[in-house]
Design a protein around this motif. Structure first.
Motif, PDB file in Angstrom:
ATOM      1  N   GLU A   1      -1.185 -13.922   2.389  1.00 56.39           N
ATOM      2  CA  GLU A   1      -1.211 -12.604   2.997  1.00 56.39           C
ATOM      3  C   GLU A   1      -0.444 -11.647   2.229  1.00 56.39           C
ATOM      4  OE1 GLU A   1       0.191 -13.055   7.253  1.00 56.39           O
ATOM      5  OE2 GLU A   1       0.594 -10.926   7.209  1.00 56.39           O
ATOM      6  N   ARG A   2       0.946 -12.080   1.786  1.00 55.64           N
ATOM      7  CA  ARG A   2       1.621 -11.313   0.898  1.00 55.64           C
ATOM      8  C   ARG A   2       0.886 -10.710  -0.167  1.00 55.64           C
ATOM      9  NH1 ARG A   2       6.143 -14.648   2.460  1.00 55.64           N
ATOM     10  NH2 ARG A   2       5.961 -15.803   0.544  1.00 55.64           N
ATOM     11  N   SER A   3       0.046 -11.536  -0.877  1.00 55.61           N
ATOM     12  CA  SER A   3      -0.434 -11.313  -2.046  1.00 55.61           C
ATOM     13  C   SER A   3      -1.650 -10.363  -1.755  1.00 55.61           C
ATOM     14  CB  SER A   3      -1.326 -12.681  -2.715  1.00 55.61           C
ATOM     15  OG  SER A   3      -2.030 -12.276  -3.933  1.00 55.61           O
ATOM     16  N   ARG A   4      -2.232 -10.466  -0.590  1.00 62.48           N
ATOM     17  CA  ARG A   4      -3.324  -9.625  -0.260  1.00 62.48           C
ATOM     18  C   ARG A   4      -3.032  -8.213   0.029  1.00 62.48           C
ATOM     19  NH1 ARG A   4      -5.756 -13.532   2.664  1.00 62.48           N
ATOM     20  NH2 ARG A   4      -4.744 -13.034   4.536  1.00 62.48           N
ATOM     21  N   ASN A   5      -1.889  -8.144   0.744  1.00 61.86           N
ATOM     22  CA  ASN A   5      -1.306  -6.917   1.065  1.00 61.86           C
ATOM     23  C   ASN A   5      -1.056  -5.991  -0.309  1.00 61.86           C
ATOM     24  OD1 ASN A   5      -1.648  -7.014   3.720  1.00 61.86           O
ATOM     25  ND2 ASN A   5       0.262  -8.030   3.971  1.00 61.86           N
ATOM     26  N   LEU A   6      -0.235  -6.781  -1.157  1.00 64.88           N
ATOM     27  CA  LEU A   6       0.129  -5.963  -2.420  1.00 64.88           C
ATOM     28  C   LEU A   6      -1.072  -5.734  -3.247  1.00 64.88           C
ATOM     29  CD1 LEU A   6       3.184  -8.242  -3.393  1.00 64.88           C
ATOM     30  CD2 LEU A   6       3.119  -5.639  -3.007  1.00 64.88           C
ATOM     31  N   ARG A   7      -2.111  -6.547  -3.199  1.00 64.36           N
ATOM     32  CA  ARG A   7      -3.300  -6.195  -4.002  1.00 64.36           C
ATOM     33  C   ARG A   7      -4.088  -5.169  -3.177  1.00 64.36           C
ATOM     34  NH1 ARG A   7      -6.729 -10.041  -2.725  1.00 64.36           N
ATOM     35  NH2 ARG A   7      -8.193  -9.240  -1.904  1.00 64.36           N
ATOM     36  N   GLU A   8      -3.977  -4.912  -2.024  1.00 64.72           N
ATOM     37  CA  GLU A   8      -4.811  -3.727  -1.535  1.00 64.72           C
ATOM     38  C   GLU A   8      -4.135  -2.569  -1.738  1.00 64.72           C
ATOM     39  OE1 GLU A   8      -5.324  -5.454   2.532  1.00 64.72           O
ATOM     40  OE2 GLU A   8      -7.111  -6.685   1.958  1.00 64.72           O
ATOM     41  N   GLU A   9      -2.758  -2.717  -1.417  1.00 62.51           N
ATOM     42  CA  GLU A   9      -2.117  -1.454  -2.210  1.00 62.51           C
ATOM     43  C   GLU A   9      -2.083  -1.025  -3.368  1.00 62.51           C
ATOM     44  OE1 GLU A   9       2.890  -0.155  -2.075  1.00 62.51           O
ATOM     45  OE2 GLU A   9       2.314  -1.999  -1.123  1.00 62.51           O
ATOM     46  N   GLY A  10      -2.157  -1.997  -4.325  1.00 58.09           N
ATOM     47  CA  GLY A  10      -2.523  -1.899  -5.798  1.00 58.09           C
ATOM     48  C   GLY A  10      -3.879  -1.118  -5.966  1.00 58.09           C
ATOM     49  N   ASN A  11      -4.829  -1.617  -5.024  1.00 56.43           N
ATOM     50  CA  ASN A  11      -6.226  -1.122  -5.000  1.00 56.43           C
ATOM     51  C   ASN A  11      -6.265   0.355  -4.731  1.00 56.43           C
ATOM     52  OD1 ASN A  11      -7.360  -3.487  -5.848  1.00 56.43           O
ATOM     53  ND2 ASN A  11      -7.966  -4.026  -3.840  1.00 56.43           N
ATOM     54  N   MET A  12      -5.245   0.410  -3.806  1.00 55.71           N
ATOM     55  CA  MET A  12      -5.108   2.070  -3.298  1.00 55.71           C
ATOM     56  C   MET A  12      -4.621   2.914  -4.442  1.00 55.71           C
ATOM     57  SD  MET A  12      -4.568   2.024   0.848  1.00 55.71           S
ATOM     58  CE  MET A  12      -2.830   2.931   0.506  1.00 55.71           C
ATOM     59  N   VAL A  13      -3.701   2.582  -4.892  1.00 52.65           N
ATOM     60  CA  VAL A  13      -3.090   3.477  -6.179  1.00 52.65           C
ATOM     61  C   VAL A  13      -4.039   3.592  -7.232  1.00 52.65           C
ATOM     62  CG1 VAL A  13      -1.228   3.354  -7.800  1.00 52.65           C
ATOM     63  CG2 VAL A  13      -0.690   2.819  -5.248  1.00 52.65           C
ATOM     64  N   PHE A  14      -4.753   2.351  -7.449  1.00 50.96           N
ATOM     65  CA  PHE A  14      -5.724   2.352  -8.783  1.00 50.96           C
ATOM     66  C   PHE A  14      -6.820   3.264  -8.563  1.00 50.96           C
ATOM     67  CE2 PHE A  14      -8.855   0.502 -11.434  1.00 50.96           C
ATOM     68  CZ  PHE A  14      -8.385   0.672 -12.639  1.00 50.96           C
ATOM     69  N   ARG A  15      -7.294   3.321  -7.263  1.00 45.66           N
ATOM     70  CA  ARG A  15      -8.277   4.109  -6.950  1.00 45.66           C
ATOM     71  C   ARG A  15      -8.054   5.547  -6.935  1.00 45.66           C
ATOM     72  NH1 ARG A  15      -9.722   1.136  -2.547  1.00 45.66           N
ATOM     73  NH2 ARG A  15     -10.457  -0.935  -3.083  1.00 45.66           N
ATOM     74  N   GLY A  16      -6.794   5.791  -6.880  1.00 47.02           N
ATOM     75  CA  GLY A  16      -6.265   7.067  -6.796  1.00 47.02           C
ATOM     76  C   GLY A  16      -6.074   8.023  -5.380  1.00 47.02           C
ATOM     77  N   SER A  17      -6.226   6.902  -4.301  1.00 44.58           N
ATOM     78  CA  SER A  17      -6.143   7.806  -3.275  1.00 44.58           C
ATOM     79  C   SER A  17      -4.680   8.361  -3.131  1.00 44.58           C
ATOM     80  CB  SER A  17      -6.579   6.867  -1.928  1.00 44.58           C
ATOM     81  OG  SER A  17      -5.662   5.705  -2.059  1.00 44.58           O
ATOM     82  N   VAL A  18      -3.702   8.196  -3.733  1.00 50.54           N
ATOM     83  CA  VAL A  18      -2.597   8.644  -3.795  1.00 50.54           C
ATOM     84  C   VAL A  18      -2.389   9.342  -5.084  1.00 50.54           C
ATOM     85  CG1 VAL A  18      -1.331   7.655  -1.726  1.00 50.54           C
ATOM     86  CG2 VAL A  18      -1.665   6.658  -4.142  1.00 50.54           C
ATOM     87  N   SER A  19      -3.455   9.804  -5.916  1.00 49.01           N
ATOM     88  CA  SER A  19      -3.429  10.237  -6.948  1.00 49.01           C
ATOM     89  C   SER A  19      -2.468  11.494  -7.172  1.00 49.01           C
ATOM     90  CB  SER A  19      -4.594  10.366  -7.937  1.00 49.01           C
ATOM     91  OG  SER A  19      -5.414  11.317  -7.255  1.00 49.01           O
ATOM     92  N   ALA A  20      -2.463  12.573  -5.904  1.00 48.23           N
ATOM     93  CA  ALA A  20      -1.908  13.606  -6.165  1.00 48.23           C
ATOM     94  C   ALA A  20      -0.350  13.424  -6.477  1.00 48.23           C
ATOM     95  CB  ALA A  20      -1.950  14.406  -4.647  1.00 48.23           C
ATOM     96  N   VAL A  21       0.121  12.237  -5.955  1.00 49.47           N
ATOM     97  CA  VAL A  21       1.525  12.048  -6.344  1.00 49.47           C
ATOM     98  C   VAL A  21       1.855  11.546  -7.839  1.00 49.47           C
ATOM     99  CG1 VAL A  21       3.544  10.993  -5.370  1.00 49.47           C
ATOM    100  CG2 VAL A  21       1.775  11.431  -3.741  1.00 49.47           C
ATOM    101  N   PHE A  22       1.015  10.758  -8.385  1.00 47.63           N
ATOM    102  CA  PHE A  22       1.263  10.231  -9.594  1.00 47.63           C
ATOM    103  C   PHE A  22       0.388  10.854 -10.772  1.00 47.63           C
ATOM    104  CE2 PHE A  22       2.064   7.036  -6.313  1.00 47.63           C
ATOM    105  CZ  PHE A  22       3.342   6.900  -6.617  1.00 47.63           C
ATOM    106  N   GLN A  23       0.803  10.837 -11.872  1.00 42.94           N
ATOM    107  CA  GLN A  23       0.058  11.383 -12.987  1.00 42.94           C
ATOM    108  C   GLN A  23      -0.822  10.105 -13.189  1.00 42.94           C
ATOM    109  OE1 GLN A  23       2.748  12.533 -15.914  1.00 42.94           O
ATOM    110  NE2 GLN A  23       2.726  14.370 -15.309  1.00 42.94           N
ATOM    111  N   ASN A  24      -2.046  10.346 -13.737  1.00 44.26           N
ATOM    112  CA  ASN A  24      -2.894   9.371 -14.091  1.00 44.26           C
ATOM    113  C   ASN A  24      -2.348   8.070 -14.653  1.00 44.26           C
ATOM    114  OD1 ASN A  24      -5.467   8.554 -13.939  1.00 44.26           O
ATOM    115  ND2 ASN A  24      -6.074   8.647 -16.452  1.00 44.26           N
ATOM    116  N   TRP A  25      -1.567   8.327 -15.769  1.00 40.03           N
ATOM    117  CA  TRP A  25      -1.229   6.851 -16.334  1.00 40.03           C
ATOM    118  C   TRP A  25      -0.223   6.199 -15.315  1.00 40.03           C
ATOM    119  CZ3 TRP A  25      -4.856   5.019 -18.991  1.00 40.03           C
ATOM    120  CH2 TRP A  25      -5.451   5.768 -19.810  1.00 40.03           C
ATOM    121  N   GLU A  26       0.699   6.940 -14.909  1.00 41.76           N
ATOM    122  CA  GLU A  26       1.646   6.557 -14.071  1.00 41.76           C
ATOM    123  C   GLU A  26       0.904   5.582 -12.851  1.00 41.76           C
ATOM    124  OE1 GLU A  26       4.869   8.753 -12.554  1.00 41.76           O
ATOM    125  OE2 GLU A  26       5.413   9.439 -14.302  1.00 41.76           O
ATOM    126  N   ARG A  27      -0.182   6.148 -12.322  1.00 38.23           N
ATOM    127  CA  ARG A  27      -0.930   5.500 -11.463  1.00 38.23           C
ATOM    128  C   ARG A  27      -1.587   4.108 -11.968  1.00 38.23           C
ATOM    129  NH1 ARG A  27      -6.226   5.440 -10.699  1.00 38.23           N
ATOM    130  NH2 ARG A  27      -6.647   7.118 -12.286  1.00 38.23           N
TER     131      ARG A  27
END
Ligand code: ZN
Ligand code: ZN
Ligand code: ZN
Ligand code: ZN
Length: 756
Positions: free
Chosen positions: A64-90
């Motif tokens: 469960e912990r792994s899944r949550n982190l992966r999903e969080e990672g997916n969100m960041v990777f897909r860029g749904s929070v990209s406004a906050v991070f620059q591309n490479w930082e994301r």
């Protein structure tokens, strides 16, 4: 720790060591002769301890912990929070989250496969191709879903192309051709096939690199008398030259820092954990994991219990035994009893072969030990550690299976194993080394340097102004270096050791004449400690009293005192004086809170120094965010010369505080006046002079201080010239290779251009 201490003290009461220490074998032999009842009790206590240390493991929770982190990672990777991070930082932030997912999954294989696959995708995008390639293979190993495997294999092929690995690329393309692919993937496949043809055309015969055997500059002299074995220079060696290098096959990470267990890499972008021992063991690559498997198979269950960190030097002793046993075994096969095996081992240790290269296990067998001089309590502690590890190997691993074809029984081998672990522990107490590495300032133990989004702009290229964030050197390994151990101690060493992963490279710290003995320093050296401060550890740990040149001269502390010269603050005195070591109770560092009562007394007018300026100075540093106070701070720093002469230790200390305080401002984006930067650069340069004087120009201390100057130059905040830049670049030589690459990239990215 408490549990171990409790069990050890219960066992201690059952052991009665009557005779003096003879050797490790006799010690365990005598334990075998204890009354059966006591022996059983000791054994029960050990077994119970090993059982109690087992840690509950909830696979569902891990998943469960792994899944949550992966999903969080997916969100960041897909860029749904990209406004906050620059591309490479994301992307890097996603890598970091996926790494969390890999760690948390532990042995929940489904999740682990997905975590690896996603991390591979992010690593590839960021440009860590070799790591991405490994992660694809990891995902496939863990049973990545069949219907999606072609995606992962395609990624592997792409990475293989980037890495110009023709054979792997060919293999993966061959594999993809067997699969049913849709049009998009077919196009990718065709594209990669073309790339393969191109690579093949370009591939020229790799010129074999002629390394040219470096000739030995040192040799080992064996004195049949008191001196034993020691090292001398074969020819004249000039300062800065490499005298010898040694690659260790045995080291253990210190504390909780996660470094590669095989190569001691400390900067990792895609650590691969062992999924069975609760995130305590990592590797930098699949290659390293494979290479270490022969050792880890015997340690995994101990890491799972978190047993090894409790055992200090005995953990490294265990590694020596695990590593060397298969090499010694062929010579011990025919021995029928423990007694005979021990006699053979003792013989091997004594033999002096004329061969140029002595195998590491023999060099290690020959290291001196002072267990015979240890206190009863110390000895019993090490006996109990060795016993605990032997029982552990017997009950929780198949270590003793390797002896089935030998003539002696398993019980005899158990006795030998206990004795060898104890022997190695004793040897390592007197011969073990600790290796250091640069790590990001304030890096948490479960974080990895190359995954810090704030620091990097692309793989192994720091962002502008970030070099000083590597100004933290940390002891990361306990390491066995039997060749270096042949150097005797002197308080002014002739070498400076650079730790490069699990290698140690030894440079001449000064010019050494042909025939001169080569010395290492086992403690802080004579420029950094008083004779009395050194003599305590030398006596306690190494069991001798130093009579090197520095210790036997009339004023043994004169090198240290050079950095402790004061100008008396009493207006009618104002003389330069060196504190009286005895009067000051051998502790001159009054500014450390622990020595607060020990104020300095002028040896000329006998007046106690008040150092009224000291707290004022600290206040000014604290207020350096306030631009109106900065001039006062610089003035106060200049004023230090009124009381502290030349490169006074305290001045270096205060300069360091000042520099770090200003860099906190710079990191937070404060814009400083041009003059402030110039002043700061001046202080850093002075600091470098002082560091060179006290610690040497090749020291880790020098390199960490140097990062600040590199940053100011890179930021174009201070003037430099070609001569200085080349001088600073020359220091790269003294960095471990993984750090050298990063420093060199930084130099090329931001500093080179200013050479004009
Ligand atoms: Zn490695
Ligand atoms: Zn493991
Ligand atoms: Zn000495
Ligand atoms: Zn005075």
């Amino acid at each position: 720790m408490d549990r171990l201490a409790r069990v050890f003290s219960q066992q201690d009461e059952l052991i009665a060591l009557d005779a003096d220490f003879k050797d490790e074998y006799e010690t365990f032999k005598s334990l075998d002769c204890l009354p059966a009842e006591k022996r059983q009790r000791i054994q029960q206590l050990t077994l119970k301890l090993l059982e109690d240390l087992e840690q509950p493991h909830d696979r569902e929770k891990c998943a469960e912990r792994s899944r949550n982190l992966r999903e969080e990672g997916n969100m960041v990777f897909r860029g749904s929070v990209s406004a906050v991070f620059q591309n490479w930082e994301r992307v890097l932030k996603a890598c970091r989250l996926y790494t969390g997912a890999v760690f948390e999954a532990e042995d929940a294989e489904d999740e682990l496969a997905l975590a690896f696959a996603n991390r591979g995708m992010a690593l590839q995008e960021y440009g860590f191709y070799s790591e991405a390639y490994d992660d694809c293979a990891n995902a496939l190993d863990c049973g990545y879903p069949e219907r999606l495997r072609h995606k992962v294999i395609m990624r592997q092929a792409h990475c293989a192309w980037k890495l110009q690995q023709i054979a792997s690329l060919e293999e993966h393309l061959g594999c993809l051709e067997q699969l049913q692919l849709n049009d998009t993937f077919l196009l990718q496949l065709e594209d990669l096939k073309e790339k393969l043809q191109l690579l093949k055309k370009q591939a020229k015969e790799q010129e074999p690199q002629d390394r040219g055997e470096s000739k030995a500059l040192e040799e080992i002299i064996t004195d049949p008398g008191q001196r034993g074995r020691y090292m001398v220079a074969k020819e004249t060696i000039s300062q800065g030259q490499i005298i010898f290098s040694e690659r260790a096959s045995c080291f253990v990470p210190l504390e909780q820092r996660l470094i590669c267990q095989q190569c001691a890499a400390s900067l990792m972008s895609a650590p691969i954990p062992c999924s069975k021992c609760h995130q305590r063991v990592v590797y930098c690559s699949r290659k390293c994991r494979e290479a270490h498997s022969a050792i880890h198979r015997y340690e995994c269950a101990a890491y799972r219990r978190d047993l090894l960190k409790l055992l200090g030097v005995s953990h490294l002793a265990l590694r020596l035994v695990l590593t060397y046993m298969p090499q010694m075994l062929p010579q011990l096969q025919e021995c029928t009893s423990a007694q005979e095996i021990w006699a053979k081992i003792t013989d091997m240790a004594k033999s002096t072969d004329s061969a140029e290269i002595t195998p590491e296990y023999l060099q290690s067998l020959r290291m001196v030990s002072h267990l015979d001089k240890a206190s009863q309590a110390e000895l019993v502690y090490h006996i109990l550690c060795a016993n605990l590890l032997q029982v552990y190997l017997k009950e929780h691993t198949d270590f003793f299976d390797q002896f089935h074809s030998s003539s002696a029984s398993t019980q005899e081998w158990q006795l030998i194993t206990s004795a060898l672990i104890l022997r190695s522990a004793g040897q390592l107490l007197a011969n073990g080394h600790v290796g250091d590495a640069l790590l990001p300032v304030g890096l948490e133990p479960n974080e990895f340097a190359l995954l810090q989004p704030d620091m990097w702009q692309r793989p192994r290229h720091l962002k502008l102004g970030q070099l000083h964030n590597l100004a933290h050197s940390e002891l990361i390994t306990a390491i066995n270096l039997p060749h270096l151990s042949l150097c005797n101690h002197a308080c002014a060493p002739s070498i400076r050791t650079k730790f490069d992963g699990c290698s140690a490279v030894n440079y001449a710290a000064k010019d050494i004449l042909a025939g001169e003995e080569i010395f290492n320093c086992y403690t802080r050296d004579c420029r950094n400690s008083l004779k009395l401060q050194r003599s305590k550890p030398l006596k306690e740990v190494y069991k001798f009293q130093c009579c090197c040149d520095k210790c036997t001269r009339t004023n043994p502390d004169q090198d240290y005192l050079t950095f402790h010269r004061y100008r008396c603050e009493k207006p009618n005195c104002r003389q330069i004086f060196v504190p009286d070591v005895e009067l000051q109770q051998n502790n001159l560092s009054w500014w450390l809170p622990s020595n607060a009562d020990n104020s300095i007394i002028c040896t000329i007018c006998k007046e106690r120094q008040q150092f009224a300026w000291y707290n004022g100075f600290l206040d000014l540093i604290e207020n350096c965010a306030d631009s109106t106070q900065r001039q006062a701070l610089f003035k106060a720093f200049e004023d230090l010369d009124k009381w502290l002469v030349d490169h006074h230790s305290l001045k270096r200390n205060l300069a360091e505080e000042l520099i770090t305080a200003f860099f906190v401002e710079i990191d937070e984006g404060a814009l400083l006046d041009e003059l402030v930067y110039e002043k700061l650069a001046e202080i850093i340069r002075k600091q470098l002079e002082g560091t060179a004087a006290q610690c040497g120009e090749y020291s880790m201390e020098y390199i960490t201080q140097m990062t600040y100057l590199w940053d100011l130059i890179a930021l174009e905040r201070c003037q430099s010239n070609e001569k200085e830049l080349l001088h600073l670049k020359g220091k790269l030589e003294y960095l471990a290779s993984e750090h050298r690459e990063i420093f060199l990239n930084y130099y090329n990215d931001f500093i080179e251009q200013q050479c004009k």
